[in-house]
Design an enzyme around this catalytic site. Structure first.
Site, PDB file in Angstrom:
ATOM      1  N   CYS A  86       0.407  -1.638  -0.032  1.00 38.41           N
ATOM      2  CA  CYS A  86       0.059  -0.171  -0.463  1.00 38.41           C
ATOM      3  C   CYS A  86       1.155   0.846  -0.282  1.00 38.41           C
ATOM      4  CB  CYS A  86      -0.495   0.153   1.057  1.00 38.41           C
ATOM      5  SG  CYS A  86      -1.447   1.367   1.579  1.00 38.41           S
ATOM      6  N   CYS A  89       0.962   4.973   2.919  1.00 42.06           N
ATOM      7  CA  CYS A  89       2.457   5.780   3.875  1.00 42.06           C
ATOM      8  C   CYS A  89       3.893   5.153   3.210  1.00 42.06           C
ATOM      9  CB  CYS A  89       2.226   5.017   5.802  1.00 42.06           C
ATOM     10  SG  CYS A  89       0.801   4.932   6.552  1.00 42.06           S
ATOM     11  N   CYS A 168      -7.031  -0.797   8.057  1.00 43.04           N
ATOM     12  CA  CYS A 168      -5.922   0.733   7.996  1.00 43.04           C
ATOM     13  C   CYS A 168      -5.983   1.173   9.226  1.00 43.04           C
ATOM     14  CB  CYS A 168      -6.583   1.320   6.882  1.00 43.04           C
ATOM     15  SG  CYS A 168      -5.326   2.790   7.019  1.00 43.04           S
ATOM     16  N   ASN A 313     -11.510  26.880  13.355  1.00 41.46           N
ATOM     17  CA  ASN A 313     -10.745  25.727  13.481  1.00 41.46           C
ATOM     18  C   ASN A 313      -9.559  26.777  14.929  1.00 41.46           C
ATOM     19  OD1 ASN A 313      -9.343  23.449  15.009  1.00 41.46           O
ATOM     20  ND2 ASN A 313      -7.391  24.140  13.442  1.00 41.46           N
ATOM     21  N   CYS A 403       1.722  23.554   6.509  1.00 41.06           N
ATOM     22  CA  CYS A 403       1.848  22.108   6.093  1.00 41.06           C
ATOM     23  C   CYS A 403       2.592  21.940   4.814  1.00 41.06           C
ATOM     24  CB  CYS A 403       0.451  22.086   5.674  1.00 41.06           C
ATOM     25  SG  CYS A 403       0.051  23.339   4.325  1.00 41.06           S
TER      26      CYS A 403
END
EC number: 2.1.1.190
Length: 445
Positions: A86, A89, A168, A313, A403
Site C-alpha cells: 500500500c 504510508c 488500515c 478551527n 503544512c
C-alpha cells in the site's frame, strides 16, 4: 522536423547491493552506483541493502529494497501488515523518533536554504496518536472482475492499481473496521462497477461516508447503503457528479447527521460538513490549537486577525481569550460555517469575512482595522501575497502554522525583511508514518 524518440534503456534485472548514505526529503534512501545517484524506497541512512531497479532517468535512478543486509538502528517492524504494498504510508519502517528527527532536519534545511536563518529556539516536536488518527480520507474503489470482489483503499506503491487491503491502522478504527463490510456491500450492488471512490469524514462521535457513483444508482442499491448506515450508525451521502451534487440519504434528520468536534481546552464545539476542510489528526489538532494560542500569548485586550481561518478551527478558540477576533477565508461556505460556529458557542466578539488573500486587500473593510496579533494557517502554497498586505499592521506577534516547510521558509524570508525575527519554530506530527511535515513558527517585531 520529425521528433526523434529515444528507446528507453531497459532496467537491470538482477538485484544490486548499495550502501545508503542519507535520506531524501521524500523519505527514500540515497546512495550511488557507479557514481550515479540512486533513490531507494524502503531504505534508511547507514544501511546496506539489496535493491532492484524500478526506474531509470538521465541524472538518477530509482529502486526499492529487496533485502536488508545491514540494518539501521532506526529500523522497526511496520505496524501495518499491508506496508510495502500500500502506498498510503512511506515511513512505517522507521522508528517514530527517527521520523521526527528527519522532519525537524527538513525544516531546518528549508529555513537555511530559503530564508538564510533559523529560530532563536527550536520547539520540541508536538506528537499525539500515531495510529488510528486519520479522520478524513479519500479512498479508491474498484470492482475487480478477475477477483470477483471490490477493493477499497489507497494505491499501491509505484503503481496506479489499488492495494488489496482489509484494514488500515492509520484510519480511525471505526472506518478501518468497515473496509471489508463496505467491499462486500459494493460486491452485492447492481452498479458495483460504477463506484470509483468513497470519502470518509469523522467528527468526535459521528462518521460520514460519501459514495461517488458514475451512473444513476438504483433504488435497490440506494436502499443497501441506507441499511448499511442504519446498521453501523453512519451518515450516508451520495455523490452522482461534482462536489455540489453531494446529498444525504441517511439519516433524514439533519441534527442526527451533524458532524462536530470539540476543543476541550476552550470548552467550544465546532460543527462541520463532511467535505469541509478539517485537520486530519484530531489528537494533534487538540494540542496544536492551544499551543498556537499560547505562542501568540493572547490576552483579554488583544485584537487578533486569523487568516485562512476555514470554519473557525483557531478563530473560535481565540475568541474565548481575546477582546476581538476577525477570521478571513476564501471559501464562502467556510465563512458561513464560521459564523454558525460563533453563534453555536454564543460568541459575539468574532467576525468572519470572505476574501481572496492573494489579491489586493486595501479596500476590504476588515483591512482598515488594526490588529496587534496575527495567526496564519495557509494551504501548501503558503502566504506570500498576504504577508505583503499585513506587515503594515505592525503586529507584535505572528504565529504561522504550515503544512509545507518550503513555503514557510520562503515566507519567513519576507517577514525577516519586513522587520520580524523568527523566535521559535518546530514540527508537529500531523501525519505520522508519512513524509508530510507540519510545522509552527513564532515571529516577533
Amino acid at each position: 522536423m520529425a521528433r526523434k524518440f529515444r528507446r528507453r534503456k531497459s532496467l537491470p534485472k538482477e538485484p544490486v547491493v548499495i550502501e545508503v548514505e542519507s535520506l531524501s526529503h521524500e523519505g527514500r534512501g540515497v546512495g550511488r552506483i557507479d557514481g550515479k545517484t540512486v533513490f531507494v524506497s524502503g531504505a534508511l541512512a547507514g544501511e546496506t541493502v539489496e535493491m532492484e531497479y524500478t526506474y531509470s532517468r538521465g541524472k538518477f535512478d530509482e529502486g526499492k529494497v529487496i533485502k536488508v543486509l545491514s540494518a539501521s538502528e532506526d529500523r522497526v517492524e511496520p505496524p501495518c501488515k499491508h506496508y510495502g504494498v500500500c502506498g498510503g504510508c512511506s515511513m512505517q519502517h522507521m522508528s517514530v523518533d527517527a521520523q521526527i528527527a528527519h522532519k525537524q532536519e527538513i525544516l531546518k534545511e528549508q529555513f537555511a536554504h530559503f530564508a538564510e536563518t533559523e529560530p532563536e529556539e527550536w520547539l520540541p516536536a508536538l506528537q499525539a496518536d500515531l495510529l488510528g488518527y486519520r479522520r478524513k480520507a479519500r479512498l479508491g474503489v474498484r470492482y475487480v472482475t478477475k477477483k470477483e470482489r471490490t477493493l477499497i483503499g489507497f494505491r499501491e506503491k509505484h503503481s496506479n492499481f489499488l492495494a488489496d487491503i482489509d484494514s488500515c491502522p492509520v484510519l480511525v478504527d471505526k472506518i478501518s473496521n468497515l473496509l471489508m463490510p463496505m467491499s462486500q456491500l459494493i460486491d452485492s450492488m447492481e452498479g458495483r462497477q460504477f463506484i470509483p471512490q468513497i470519502e470518509v469524514a469523522s467528527g468526535d462521535n459521528k462518521y460520514a461516508i460519501i459514495v461517488r457513483h458514475l451512473k444513476p444508482m438504483s433504488e435497490s442499491d440506494k436502499a443497501k447503503w441506507i441499511s448499511f448506515g442504519q446498521t453501523n450508525d453512519l451518515v450516508i451521502y451520495l455523490q452522482p457528479k461534482g462536489p455540489d451534487t453531494v446529498h444525504r440519504v441517511w439519516p433524514d434528520n439533519a441534527v442526527d447527521a451533524q458532524l462536530s468536534y470539540t476543543h476541550p481546552a476552550f470548552n467550544v464545539t465546532l460543527n462541520q460538513e463532511p467535505l469541509d476542510f478539517a485537520q486530519v489528526n484530531a489528537s494533534i489538532n487538540q494540542k496544536m490549537v492551544p499551543y498556537a494560542i499560547e505562542l501568540l500569548d493572547v490576552q483579554s485586550d488583544d485584537k487578533v486577525l486569523d487568516l485562512f481561518c476555514g470554519l473557525g478551527n483557531f478563530t473560535i478558540p481565540l475568541a474565548t481569550k481575546a477582546k476581538h477576533v476577525v477570521g478571513i477565508e476564501g471559501v464562502e461556505e467556510m465563512v458561513e460555517r464560521g459564523k454558525q460556529n460563533a453563534e453555536l458557542n454564543q460568541l459575539d466578539n468574532v467576525e468572519f469575512y470572505r476574501a481572496d488573500l492573494t489579491a489586493d486587500l486595501s479596500k476590504e473593510s476588515w483591512n482598515q482595522q488594526q490588529y496587534n496579533k496575527i495567526l496564519i494557517d495557509p494551504a501548501r502554497s503558503g502566504a506570500l501575497e498576504v504577508i505583503n498586505n499585513i506587515v503594515r499592521f505592525n503586529a507584535e506577534k505572528i504565529v504561522y502554522v504550515s503544512c509545507n516547510p518550503a513555503t514557510l521558509a520562503r515566507d519567513t524570508g519576507e517577514l525577516v525583511k519586513s522587520g520580524y525575527k523568527l523566535v521559535k519554530a518546530g514540527v508537529m506530527d500531523m501525519f505520522p508514518h508519512t513524509t508530510h511535515v507540519e510545522s509552527i513558527a513564532l515571529f516577533e517585531r
